[in-house]
Write a protein that holds these residues in place. Structure first.
Motif, PDB file in Angstrom:
ATOM      1  N   HIS A 273       6.818  23.622  43.771  1.00 46.14           N
ATOM      2  CA  HIS A 273       6.300  23.923  42.440  1.00 46.14           C
ATOM      3  C   HIS A 273       5.773  25.346  42.298  1.00 46.14           C
ATOM      4  N   SER A 274       5.436  25.997  43.396  1.00 46.03           N
ATOM      5  CA  SER A 274       4.826  27.323  43.300  1.00 46.03           C
ATOM      6  C   SER A 274       5.647  28.429  43.948  1.00 46.03           C
ATOM      7  N   SER A 275       6.681  28.086  44.689  1.00 49.40           N
ATOM      8  CA  SER A 275       7.408  29.095  45.455  1.00 49.40           C
ATOM      9  C   SER A 275       8.136  30.107  44.564  1.00 49.40           C
ATOM     10  N   ASP A 276       8.569  29.694  43.365  1.00 44.98           N
ATOM     11  CA  ASP A 276       9.247  30.642  42.465  1.00 44.98           C
ATOM     12  C   ASP A 276       8.333  31.792  42.064  1.00 44.98           C
ATOM     13  N   GLU A 277       7.057  31.496  41.884  1.00 42.10           N
ATOM     14  CA  GLU A 277       6.101  32.541  41.526  1.00 42.10           C
ATOM     15  C   GLU A 277       6.002  33.589  42.643  1.00 42.10           C
ATOM     16  N   LEU A 278       5.943  33.123  43.890  1.00 43.03           N
ATOM     17  CA  LEU A 278       5.889  34.041  45.028  1.00 43.03           C
ATOM     18  C   LEU A 278       7.190  34.820  45.137  1.00 43.03           C
ATOM     19  N   ARG A 279       8.331  34.141  44.976  1.00 42.11           N
ATOM     20  CA  ARG A 279       9.633  34.805  45.055  1.00 42.11           C
ATOM     21  C   ARG A 279       9.713  35.929  44.024  1.00 42.11           C
ATOM     22  N   THR A 280       9.309  35.631  42.802  1.00 42.66           N
ATOM     23  CA  THR A 280       9.359  36.634  41.738  1.00 42.66           C
ATOM     24  C   THR A 280       8.499  37.835  42.073  1.00 42.66           C
ATOM     25  N   ARG A 281       7.273  37.599  42.531  1.00 44.92           N
ATOM     26  CA  ARG A 281       6.355  38.703  42.849  1.00 44.92           C
ATOM     27  C   ARG A 281       6.907  39.568  43.981  1.00 44.92           C
ATOM     28  N   LEU A 282       7.431  38.935  45.034  1.00 47.72           N
ATOM     29  CA  LEU A 282       7.967  39.702  46.157  1.00 47.72           C
ATOM     30  C   LEU A 282       9.187  40.520  45.736  1.00 47.72           C
ATOM     31  N   THR A 283      10.068  39.922  44.983  1.00 45.35           N
ATOM     32  CA  THR A 283      11.265  40.629  44.516  1.00 45.35           C
ATOM     33  C   THR A 283      10.885  41.810  43.636  1.00 45.35           C
ATOM     34  N   GLU A 284       9.950  41.609  42.731  1.00 48.57           N
ATOM     35  CA  GLU A 284       9.503  42.692  41.846  1.00 48.57           C
ATOM     36  C   GLU A 284       8.937  43.863  42.631  1.00 48.57           C
ATOM     37  N   LEU A 285       8.135  43.579  43.650  1.00 48.94           N
ATOM     38  CA  LEU A 285       7.546  44.663  44.442  1.00 48.94           C
ATOM     39  C   LEU A 285       8.613  45.484  45.159  1.00 48.94           C
ATOM     40  N   VAL A 286       9.533  44.807  45.802  1.00 49.79           N
ATOM     41  CA  VAL A 286      10.588  45.519  46.535  1.00 49.79           C
ATOM     42  C   VAL A 286      11.480  46.285  45.557  1.00 49.79           C
ATOM     43  N   ASP A 287      11.848  45.654  44.455  1.00 50.86           N
ATOM     44  CA  ASP A 287      12.708  46.312  43.474  1.00 50.86           C
ATOM     45  C   ASP A 287      12.015  47.484  42.789  1.00 50.86           C
ATOM     46  N   ALA A 288      10.687  47.474  42.753  1.00 46.42           N
ATOM     47  CA  ALA A 288       9.922  48.577  42.168  1.00 46.42           C
ATOM     48  C   ALA A 288       9.766  49.746  43.142  1.00 46.42           C
ATOM     49  N   GLY A 289      10.271  49.588  44.359  1.00 46.29           N
ATOM     50  CA  GLY A 289      10.240  50.693  45.310  1.00 46.29           C
ATOM     51  C   GLY A 289       9.203  50.590  46.411  1.00 46.29           C
ATOM     52  N   GLU A 290       8.471  49.502  46.463  1.00 45.71           N
ATOM     53  CA  GLU A 290       7.514  49.337  47.572  1.00 45.71           C
ATOM     54  C   GLU A 290       8.302  49.262  48.878  1.00 45.71           C
ATOM     55  N   ARG A 291       7.883  50.005  49.875  1.00 49.01           N
ATOM     56  CA  ARG A 291       8.606  50.050  51.146  1.00 49.01           C
ATOM     57  C   ARG A 291       7.942  49.241  52.252  1.00 49.01           C
ATOM     58  N   GLU A 292       6.688  48.863  52.033  1.00 45.45           N
ATOM     59  CA  GLU A 292       5.985  48.025  53.006  1.00 45.45           C
ATOM     60  C   GLU A 292       5.229  46.949  52.237  1.00 45.45           C
TER      61      GLU A 292
ATOM     62  N   MET B 258      -3.371  21.889  44.554  1.00 45.66           N
ATOM     63  CA  MET B 258      -4.224  23.041  44.272  1.00 45.66           C
ATOM     64  C   MET B 258      -3.458  24.137  43.548  1.00 45.66           C
ATOM     65  N   GLY B 259      -2.154  24.269  43.772  1.00 47.44           N
ATOM     66  CA  GLY B 259      -1.400  25.348  43.159  1.00 47.44           C
ATOM     67  C   GLY B 259      -1.450  26.593  44.014  1.00 47.44           C
ATOM     68  N   LEU B 260      -1.024  27.698  43.435  1.00 48.23           N
ATOM     69  CA  LEU B 260      -0.959  28.952  44.163  1.00 48.23           C
ATOM     70  C   LEU B 260      -1.494  30.075  43.297  1.00 48.23           C
ATOM     71  N   ALA B 261      -2.361  30.885  43.866  1.00 51.70           N
ATOM     72  CA  ALA B 261      -2.862  32.086  43.207  1.00 51.70           C
ATOM     73  C   ALA B 261      -2.421  33.281  44.035  1.00 51.70           C
ATOM     74  N   LEU B 262      -1.951  34.332  43.373  1.00 55.82           N
ATOM     75  CA  LEU B 262      -1.491  35.536  44.052  1.00 55.82           C
ATOM     76  C   LEU B 262      -2.271  36.733  43.545  1.00 55.82           C
ATOM     77  N   HIS B 263      -2.686  37.587  44.478  1.00 62.40           N
ATOM     78  CA  HIS B 263      -3.403  38.809  44.121  1.00 62.40           C
ATOM     79  C   HIS B 263      -2.764  39.961  44.893  1.00 62.40           C
ATOM     80  N   THR B 264      -2.298  40.973  44.171  1.00 54.94           N
ATOM     81  CA  THR B 264      -1.615  42.111  44.788  1.00 54.94           C
ATOM     82  C   THR B 264      -2.519  43.327  44.802  1.00 54.94           C
ATOM     83  N   THR B 265      -2.595  43.977  45.964  1.00 51.76           N
ATOM     84  CA  THR B 265      -3.312  45.241  46.091  1.00 51.76           C
ATOM     85  C   THR B 265      -2.380  46.262  46.717  1.00 51.76           C
ATOM     86  N   ARG B 266      -2.654  47.519  46.443  1.00 56.76           N
ATOM     87  CA  ARG B 266      -1.870  48.605  47.035  1.00 56.76           C
ATOM     88  C   ARG B 266      -2.828  49.590  47.684  1.00 56.76           C
TER      89      ARG B 266
END
Length: 111
Positions: A25-44, A1-9
């Motif tokens: 096959h899909s975990s890199d996409e999740l890793r990238t999104r999580l890293t980007e959020l934390v590196d952008a300053g998201e605290r929660e 099925m793959g992986l779809a990610l949707h981010t809300t704030r």
């Protein structure tokens, strides 16, 4: 099925709603999104796994690394909505003790 990610704030919290399977096959996409959020300053950061039907060891690895990265940046990362096989693998590995945060009333418990 793959992986779809949707981010809300909302209210100082970034929530990533995942849908599908988190695997090699899909975990890199999740890793990238999580890293980007934390590196952008998201605290929660919350990862909503309600619509995830499968998570293998590569997906668990991404969650653990993202949790550690968030802590190193004075942020939090928690998982919510895990059920069935996904909840079972989190509990079996003991990862539920630090990934599943809060209480059901706060929206941070397994279901």
């Amino acid at each position: 099925m793959g992986l779809a990610l949707h981010t809300t704030r909302q209210d100082g919290r970034a929530t990533i709603a995942a849908r599908g399977s988190i695997d090699l096959h899909s975990s890199d996409e999740l890793r990238t999104r999580l890293t980007e959020l934390v590196d952008a300053g998201e605290r929660e950061v919350v990862v909503d796994l309600t619509a995830v039907d499968f998570c293998d060891s590569s997906g668990l690895n991404v969650l653990v690394r993202a949790y550690k990265h968030a802590r190193a940046q004075n942020a939090t990362l928690t998982v919510t909505g895990a059920y069935g096989r996904v909840e079972n693998v989190l509990r079996t590995t003991g990862l539920d003790r630090f990934l599943i945060g809060g209480t059901a009333a706060e929206g941070g418990a397994g279901r």
